[in-house]
Write a protein that holds these residues in place. Sequence first.
Motif, short mmCIF file in Angstrom:
data_model
loop_
_atom_site.label_atom_id
_atom_site.label_comp_id
_atom_site.label_asym_id
_atom_site.label_seq_id
_atom_site.Cartn_x
_atom_site.Cartn_y
_atom_site.Cartn_z
N SER A 1 -27.64 48.12 -8.38
CA SER A 1 -27.34 48.17 -9.80
C SER A 1 -28.23 47.20 -10.56
O SER A 1 -28.24 46.00 -10.26
N THR A 2 -28.97 47.70 -11.56
CA THR A 2 -29.81 46.80 -12.36
C THR A 2 -28.95 45.87 -13.21
O THR A 2 -29.37 44.76 -13.53
N TRP A 3 -27.74 46.31 -13.59
CA TRP A 3 -26.82 45.45 -14.33
C TRP A 3 -26.48 44.22 -13.50
O TRP A 3 -26.57 43.09 -13.97
N SER A 4 -26.11 44.44 -12.25
CA SER A 4 -25.81 43.31 -11.36
C SER A 4 -27.05 42.44 -11.13
O SER A 4 -26.97 41.21 -11.11
N LYS A 5 -28.19 43.08 -10.94
CA LYS A 5 -29.42 42.31 -10.69
C LYS A 5 -29.77 41.42 -11.87
O LYS A 5 -30.21 40.28 -11.69
N ASN A 6 -29.56 41.92 -13.09
CA ASN A 6 -29.83 41.09 -14.26
C ASN A 6 -28.86 39.91 -14.33
O ASN A 6 -29.22 38.86 -14.86
N CYS A 7 -27.66 40.08 -13.83
CA CYS A 7 -26.73 38.96 -13.75
C CYS A 7 -27.19 37.96 -12.70
O CYS A 7 -27.20 36.74 -12.93
N GLN A 8 -27.60 38.46 -11.56
CA GLN A 8 -27.98 37.60 -10.45
C GLN A 8 -29.17 36.71 -10.78
O GLN A 8 -29.21 35.55 -10.39
N GLN A 9 -30.13 37.25 -11.51
CA GLN A 9 -31.34 36.47 -11.76
C GLN A 9 -31.09 35.29 -12.69
O GLN A 9 -31.94 34.40 -12.82
N ARG A 10 -29.90 35.26 -13.33
CA ARG A 10 -29.58 34.15 -14.23
C ARG A 10 -28.49 33.24 -13.66
O ARG A 10 -27.96 32.40 -14.38
N ARG A 11 -28.18 33.38 -12.38
CA ARG A 11 -27.08 32.62 -11.80
C ARG A 11 -27.56 31.36 -11.07
O ARG A 11 -27.11 31.04 -9.98
N TRP A 12 -28.46 30.64 -11.68
CA TRP A 12 -28.93 29.37 -11.13
C TRP A 12 -28.22 28.22 -11.84
O TRP A 12 -27.82 28.34 -12.98
N PHE A 13 -28.08 27.12 -11.14
CA PHE A 13 -27.61 25.92 -11.84
C PHE A 13 -28.41 24.72 -11.30
O PHE A 13 -28.92 24.73 -10.18
N VAL A 14 -28.55 23.70 -12.12
CA VAL A 14 -29.34 22.52 -11.75
C VAL A 14 -28.39 21.43 -11.28
O VAL A 14 -27.48 21.02 -12.02
N PRO A 15 -28.55 20.93 -10.06
CA PRO A 15 -27.68 19.85 -9.55
C PRO A 15 -27.79 18.59 -10.41
O PRO A 15 -28.74 18.42 -11.17
N GLN A 16 -26.82 17.70 -10.27
CA GLN A 16 -26.78 16.48 -11.06
C GLN A 16 -27.99 15.59 -10.83
O GLN A 16 -28.41 14.86 -11.72
N ASP A 17 -28.57 15.63 -9.63
CA ASP A 17 -29.70 14.74 -9.34
C ASP A 17 -31.02 15.26 -9.88
O ASP A 17 -32.08 14.67 -9.66
N GLY A 18 -30.97 16.40 -10.60
CA GLY A 18 -32.18 16.90 -11.24
C GLY A 18 -33.13 17.63 -10.32
O GLY A 18 -34.27 17.92 -10.69
N LYS A 19 -32.69 17.98 -9.14
CA LYS A 19 -33.55 18.71 -8.20
C LYS A 19 -33.68 20.16 -8.64
O LYS A 19 -33.14 20.56 -9.66
N LEU A 20 -34.41 20.94 -7.84
CA LEU A 20 -34.60 22.34 -8.18
C LEU A 20 -33.26 23.08 -8.27
O LEU A 20 -32.31 22.74 -7.56
N ALA A 21 -33.23 24.08 -9.11
CA ALA A 21 -32.02 24.88 -9.27
C ALA A 21 -31.68 25.60 -7.97
O ALA A 21 -32.55 25.91 -7.16
N VAL A 22 -30.40 25.86 -7.76
CA VAL A 22 -29.94 26.60 -6.59
C VAL A 22 -29.02 27.73 -7.06
O VAL A 22 -28.43 27.67 -8.14
N MET A 23 -28.89 28.75 -6.25
CA MET A 23 -28.08 29.91 -6.59
C MET A 23 -26.61 29.66 -6.28
O MET A 23 -26.28 29.13 -5.22
N LYS A 24 -25.72 30.05 -7.20
CA LYS A 24 -24.29 29.97 -6.95
C LYS A 24 -23.90 31.09 -5.98
O LYS A 24 -24.66 32.01 -5.73
N TYR A 25 -22.68 31.02 -5.46
CA TYR A 25 -22.26 31.96 -4.42
C TYR A 25 -22.20 33.39 -4.95
O TYR A 25 -21.71 33.66 -6.05
N GLU A 26 -22.68 34.32 -4.13
CA GLU A 26 -22.55 35.74 -4.45
C GLU A 26 -22.60 36.56 -3.17
O GLU A 26 -23.12 36.13 -2.14
N ALA A 27 -22.05 37.76 -3.25
CA ALA A 27 -22.03 38.67 -2.10
C ALA A 27 -21.90 40.10 -2.61
O ALA A 27 -21.41 40.34 -3.72
N SER A 28 -22.32 41.06 -1.80
CA SER A 28 -22.26 42.46 -2.17
C SER A 28 -20.83 42.98 -2.02
O SER A 28 -20.29 43.01 -0.90
N ILE A 29 -20.21 43.40 -3.12
CA ILE A 29 -18.86 43.92 -3.04
C ILE A 29 -18.83 45.25 -2.30
O ILE A 29 -17.85 45.57 -1.62
N PHE A 30 -19.92 46.01 -2.37
CA PHE A 30 -19.96 47.27 -1.63
C PHE A 30 -19.97 47.01 -0.12
O PHE A 30 -19.21 47.62 0.64
#
Length: 472
Positions: free
Chosen positions: A432-461
């Motif tokens: 699903s491109t809708w899901s993919k567009n969500c996934q590509q924005r699901r990064w967060f930056v840790p408190q120590d200012g290191k590179l962003a990492v992906m939050k948890y996700e899994a294929s519901i199918f």
Amino acid sequence: MRYLISCVKTLIIVAVLTLLSNFCIERSAFSQLSLTRNLNRPSYGPNILSDNASSQLPPVVKKRQCVWGPPPKKNVVPKIKLDPTKFLYPGIRAGPNNQMRQLLKVVHVAILLNRTLVVPNFYSHFSVGQQIVQPYQRVDVDRICSLVSCVTLETFQKVCNGTFHYVFLQNQDFNEKFYKTTAKDTGLSIRWPWDKPTNKFKSTSGPTVERIFPNKQLSLSEIKKYFDVPKPCALYPGHEDDMSFFYLKPSLPLPDVVEDISKLQEDDLKFAIMEEVGTLPHVIDDTALAYSQKVFKGDYVGVHWRYDDSDWARHCTVLGDPTCKNVKKISGKHIATAIHNDLQKFMTKFTQGINIYIAAPPSMSTFAQSIVTELKQLNSTFHIAPLTLEQFVTDKIDSCFKKNNWHFGDTLSLIEMALMQKSEYFYYSKSSTWSKNCQQRRWFVPQDGKLAVMKYEASIFDLSEAVLLGSS
């Protein structure tokens, strides 16, 4: 008499300002599981305007003062300055989410060719007639123009004097309908058909439009080779989605001014494009935040089930998607069991119940309700929120969206996307491109200012299919 009228006007203004300033969002004290849509959703087009005096804005969005039109012109200095005498118009097409992914690719091409980006029209879903959607209603135009040099369609029309000069193609061409629609919506002519021996559009009058068509998928160096041409006005039709944006690893931000593009790593440039160009409009992000503060308590789980019989079915009849083998066999109980089982490893983090938001197409509201019913039977901490997203938008800010010509269905879909992006845990729909567009924005930056990492996700199918096969 004039003095009396002036006093009345003043009293009205004060009353309205007081009403807005006193409104605040009460934080919810319950766990929530929200169905996103129903089949009775109101729909309105660009000609319906409404001023609902009782519609109060959440604090996070009322500061916008309901002015949700094109952003004010600013002297924005883009990080990547492009040639101000050459331009590239993205001829994006297909569904709304395909259009957003295609735009990433076209921005990348504009940078490679050193052509100023023309901020394009978007289109609503074909199910509502593919009406023109203004760019500020689909993306954050300010952020795009802070990354690369860009101009409006109106500026492009003036420079091009009524016609495109080139059409840039790779390994596929497009039909007459695409070219006629693009010509109509941009106000720039494209002659049809073209003369195949010369690859130029036939024209009985006016300038010739050259079609550059190598008929193969081009590498980055080949894009420069084939499309490095002198005239200013070029059309780049939306080609297949560039999936390389989806598999990017995070990188540090680009410098404020990029002096030499060739010194950037390709993935660093693409990640910057994804971050800036793939951003939803600020009012969509604000509304999602306001809703989540209203109905969620702490972190929440986002679930996207895309597999409806109306739109998704063509993946089975036309595209032969591998999910088609078992997708119709999966029930609400299979999905609920999959979510319940997978969340067990995070149960210690849910100290006050589990908040879940289920996004599904409108035609699947009954099926989504069956997921809710099964979840509640599996775990008593799942509860249905008394305020759905649809109710929230309709009750609180619908008049502002109407006033600024936002299509209701399109708007809800974007707010749902923002909610999925903000969720701590995300169960996405593969293919699903809708899901993919969500996934590509699901990064967060840790408190120590290191590179962003992906939050948890899994294929519901995949998880639901495993429950199906395990129970059969």
